[in-house]
Design a protein around this motif. Structure first.
Motif, PDB file in Angstrom:
ATOM      1  N   SER A 106       1.645  -2.290  -3.127  1.00  0.00           N
ATOM      2  CA  SER A 106       2.465  -2.736  -4.257  1.00  0.00           C
ATOM      3  C   SER A 106       2.607  -1.627  -5.291  1.00  0.00           C
ATOM      4  CB  SER A 106       1.851  -3.967  -4.922  1.00  0.00           C
ATOM      5  OG  SER A 106       1.753  -5.023  -4.012  1.00  0.00           O
ATOM      6  N   ALA A 107       1.538  -0.901  -5.554  1.00  0.00           N
ATOM      7  CA  ALA A 107       1.579   0.193  -6.520  1.00  0.00           C
ATOM      8  C   ALA A 107       2.488   1.325  -6.040  1.00  0.00           C
ATOM      9  CB  ALA A 107       0.175   0.715  -6.800  1.00  0.00           C
ATOM     10  N   SER A 125       5.961   0.241  -6.621  1.00  0.00           N
ATOM     11  CA  SER A 125       6.233   0.238  -8.053  1.00  0.00           C
ATOM     12  C   SER A 125       6.436   1.653  -8.583  1.00  0.00           C
ATOM     13  CB  SER A 125       5.075  -0.440  -8.775  1.00  0.00           C
ATOM     14  OG  SER A 125       5.275  -0.417 -10.157  1.00  0.00           O
ATOM     15  N   LEU A 160      -1.475  -2.929  -8.659  1.00  0.00           N
ATOM     16  CA  LEU A 160      -2.750  -2.753  -7.977  1.00  0.00           C
ATOM     17  C   LEU A 160      -3.673  -3.940  -8.234  1.00  0.00           C
ATOM     18  CD1 LEU A 160      -4.392  -0.824  -6.214  1.00  0.00           C
ATOM     19  CD2 LEU A 160      -5.263   0.204  -8.309  1.00  0.00           C
ATOM     20  N   ILE A 182       1.281   1.542 -12.087  1.00  0.00           N
ATOM     21  CA  ILE A 182       0.207   1.726 -11.106  1.00  0.00           C
ATOM     22  C   ILE A 182      -0.810   0.596 -11.194  1.00  0.00           C
ATOM     23  CG2 ILE A 182      -1.730   3.191 -10.422  1.00  0.00           C
ATOM     24  CD1 ILE A 182      -0.018   5.584 -11.367  1.00  0.00           C
TER      25      ILE A 182
END
Length: 155
Positions: free
Chosen positions: A20-21, A24, A54, A50
């Motif tokens: 996901s980070a 992103s 996370l 970040i």
């Protein structure tokens, strides 16, 4: 009842959070390239891009990991996860064994229809996916299956 260990749940959560980070930050880089002016977005935006995904991914992975498991009872083997549930009655199970799938050792249940079902737990792999009691859990599952298949009660 077999569930992923807390290390496996943590590892799964960190993996989801890291993915996901990355998504992103990639979006953030695209936005920064299109940002008016030369300075780009402020520093706290990068920290949020970040840290936020996370932490959210890690939390979602931990919640999902605790809902995942295998319940063994008199009727058979019942699997559950966030997205699916299934049941394999003992009279339909023709084989139960540990197999290597990708980078993990998993338990597969073979049914009389020819289909195989990979159990969500127990499993073992490298780093966070390691389960030091994997062999004992496989032995327990095998013993329960043989007891129901060939008669007698587990001792």
């Amino acid at each position: 009842m077999f569930r992923p260990t807390w290390q496996q749940v943590l590892g799964h959560g960190l993996y989801l959070g890291a993915m996901s980070a990355v998504a992103s930050v990639t979006t953030g880089v695209i936005v920064a390239l299109a940002w008016p002016g030369r300075s780009g977005p402020p520093g706290w935006v990068w920290l949020a891009l970040i840290g936020g995904p996370l932490l959210l991914g890690a939390a979602a992975g931990m919640v999902a990991g605790r809902r995942t498991g295998v319940e063994v009872g008199a009727g058979g083997i019942r699997t559950s996860s966030v997205f699916e549930e299934g049941e394999a009655p003992w009279h339909r199970v023709v084989d139960l064994r540990a197999e290597r799938r990708g980078r993990r050792n998993v338990v597969s249940v073979y049914l009389d229809t020819g289909a195989s079902v990979q159990l969500h737990a127990p499993y073992s792999g490298g780093l966070f996916a390691a389960d030091p009691q994997f062999e004992l859990k496989v032995f327990t599952l095998s013993h329960l299956w043989r007891s129901h298949r060939f008669g007698g009660l587990p001792s």
